[in-house]
Scaffold this motif. Structure first.
Motif, PDB file in Angstrom:
ATOM      1  N   SER A 106      24.049  15.946   6.470  1.00  0.00           N
ATOM      2  CA  SER A 106      25.190  16.874   7.056  1.00  0.00           C
ATOM      3  C   SER A 106      25.522  16.250   8.784  1.00  0.00           C
ATOM      4  O   SER A 106      26.537  15.637   9.206  1.00  0.00           O
ATOM      5  CB  SER A 106      25.176  17.625   7.855  1.00  0.00           C
ATOM      6  N   GLU A 107      24.505  15.279   9.261  1.00  0.00           N
ATOM      7  CA  GLU A 107      24.401  14.500  10.244  1.00  0.00           C
ATOM      8  C   GLU A 107      24.529  13.281   9.714  1.00  0.00           C
ATOM      9  O   GLU A 107      26.096  12.773  10.796  1.00  0.00           O
ATOM     10  CB  GLU A 107      22.887  14.099  10.603  1.00  0.00           C
ATOM     11  N   ARG A 108      24.906  12.641   8.320  1.00  0.00           N
ATOM     12  CA  ARG A 108      25.234  10.963   8.537  1.00  0.00           C
ATOM     13  C   ARG A 108      26.691  11.021   8.177  1.00  0.00           C
ATOM     14  O   ARG A 108      27.952  10.331   8.303  1.00  0.00           O
ATOM     15  CB  ARG A 108      24.839  10.591   6.893  1.00  0.00           C
ATOM     16  N   ARG A 109      27.152  12.281   7.375  1.00  0.00           N
ATOM     17  CA  ARG A 109      28.684  12.801   7.321  1.00  0.00           C
ATOM     18  C   ARG A 109      28.972  12.867   8.689  1.00  0.00           C
ATOM     19  O   ARG A 109      30.431  12.543   8.890  1.00  0.00           O
ATOM     20  CB  ARG A 109      28.798  14.392   6.295  1.00  0.00           C
ATOM     21  N   ASP A 110      28.834  13.501   9.612  1.00  0.00           N
ATOM     22  CA  ASP A 110      28.757  13.352  10.958  1.00  0.00           C
ATOM     23  C   ASP A 110      29.608  12.275  11.707  1.00  0.00           C
ATOM     24  O   ASP A 110      29.802  11.778  12.407  1.00  0.00           O
ATOM     25  CB  ASP A 110      28.317  14.519  11.554  1.00  0.00           C
ATOM     26  N   ARG A 111      28.190  11.322  11.715  1.00  0.00           N
ATOM     27  CA  ARG A 111      28.303  10.086  12.190  1.00  0.00           C
ATOM     28  C   ARG A 111      29.492   9.359  11.374  1.00  0.00           C
ATOM     29  O   ARG A 111      30.352   8.395  12.014  1.00  0.00           O
ATOM     30  CB  ARG A 111      26.724   9.125  12.032  1.00  0.00           C
ATOM     31  N   VAL A 112      29.464   9.657   9.927  1.00  0.00           N
ATOM     32  CA  VAL A 112      30.575   8.642   9.563  1.00  0.00           C
ATOM     33  C   VAL A 112      32.079   9.257  10.319  1.00  0.00           C
ATOM     34  O   VAL A 112      32.873   8.309  10.391  1.00  0.00           O
ATOM     35  CB  VAL A 112      30.879   8.826   8.071  1.00  0.00           C
ATOM     36  N   TYR A 113      32.273  10.244   9.954  1.00  0.00           N
ATOM     37  CA  TYR A 113      33.494  11.110  10.669  1.00  0.00           C
ATOM     38  C   TYR A 113      33.526  10.046  12.115  1.00  0.00           C
ATOM     39  O   TYR A 113      34.884  10.280  12.625  1.00  0.00           O
ATOM     40  CB  TYR A 113      33.494  12.276  10.990  1.00  0.00           C
ATOM     41  N   ALA A 114      32.239  10.833  12.941  1.00  0.00           N
ATOM     42  CA  ALA A 114      33.282  10.153  14.025  1.00  0.00           C
ATOM     43  C   ALA A 114      32.791   8.580  14.604  1.00  0.00           C
ATOM     44  O   ALA A 114      33.900   8.285  15.190  1.00  0.00           O
ATOM     45  CB  ALA A 114      31.363  10.450  15.332  1.00  0.00           C
ATOM     46  N   ALA A 115      32.246   7.459  13.379  1.00  0.00           N
ATOM     47  CA  ALA A 115      32.567   6.473  13.352  1.00  0.00           C
ATOM     48  C   ALA A 115      34.015   5.895  13.416  1.00  0.00           C
ATOM     49  O   ALA A 115      35.270   5.494  13.407  1.00  0.00           O
ATOM     50  CB  ALA A 115      32.499   5.624  12.657  1.00  0.00           C
ATOM     51  N   ALA A 116      34.446   6.862  12.463  1.00  0.00           N
ATOM     52  CA  ALA A 116      36.270   6.735  12.211  1.00  0.00           C
ATOM     53  C   ALA A 116      37.279   7.245  12.392  1.00  0.00           C
ATOM     54  O   ALA A 116      38.066   6.243  13.120  1.00  0.00           O
ATOM     55  CB  ALA A 116      36.414   7.151  10.748  1.00  0.00           C
ATOM     56  N   ILE A 117      36.956   8.088  13.341  1.00  0.00           N
ATOM     57  CA  ILE A 117      37.624   8.853  14.828  1.00  0.00           C
ATOM     58  C   ILE A 117      37.834   7.262  15.787  1.00  0.00           C
ATOM     59  O   ILE A 117      38.938   7.184  16.127  1.00  0.00           O
ATOM     60  CB  ILE A 117      37.410  10.336  15.189  1.00  0.00           C
ATOM     61  N   GLY A 118      35.988   7.101  15.912  1.00  0.00           N
ATOM     62  CA  GLY A 118      36.531   6.284  17.178  1.00  0.00           C
ATOM     63  C   GLY A 118      37.214   4.865  16.640  1.00  0.00           C
ATOM     64  O   GLY A 118      37.670   4.334  17.351  1.00  0.00           O
TER      65      GLY A 118
END
Length: 125
Positions: free
Chosen positions: A22-34
């Motif tokens: 879940s933490e990795r998925r959130d990190r990938v999501y945050a990277a994409a949105i950024g």
């Protein structure tokens, strides 16, 4: 009683794996949105997202099958925040809709899209 006493060791490993995933998925999501914010949607590749999130390219695809899936997730998170902003599920429908739309508008002007749970239903029968 501590968590390690309450949860059998094999379940503790599963919970830890789920949390890390879940933490990795959130990190990938945050990277994409950024990156979408900085470079635009078309100017961002899945490779860019992987580099920013510090994960393998295949990991990005494990969490999000295609680039448009980030936008689907972003919209779902915004809706979840807006639903959570409806604090009185028994208020008149017009008031609940106004609360929902206000929070939705506020989340449109920020990048605040952390996962959230709806604490009160918008529509109560």
């Amino acid at each position: 009683m501590t968590t390690s006493e309450a949860v059998p060791p094999h379940e503790s490993v599963i919970i830890r794996r789920q949390r890390r995933r879940s933490e990795r998925r959130d990190r990938v999501y945050a990277a994409a949105i950024g990156l979408f914010t900085e470079r635009g949607y078309e100017g961002t590749t899945m490779d860019d997202i992987a580099v920013r999130a510090d994960v393998a390219r295949t990991s990005v695809f494990n969490y999000f099958e295609r680039k448009s899936a980030f936008l689907d997730d972003w919209a779902a998170r915004r809706r979840a925040l807006a639903f959570a902003g409806v604090t009185d599920g028994n208020a008149p429908l017009a008031d609940r809709l106004a609360q929902f739309m206000t929070v939705l508008a506020e989340t449109s002007t920020t990048h605040e899209t952390r996962p959230s749970r709806c604490s009160a239903p918008l529509f109560v029968s």
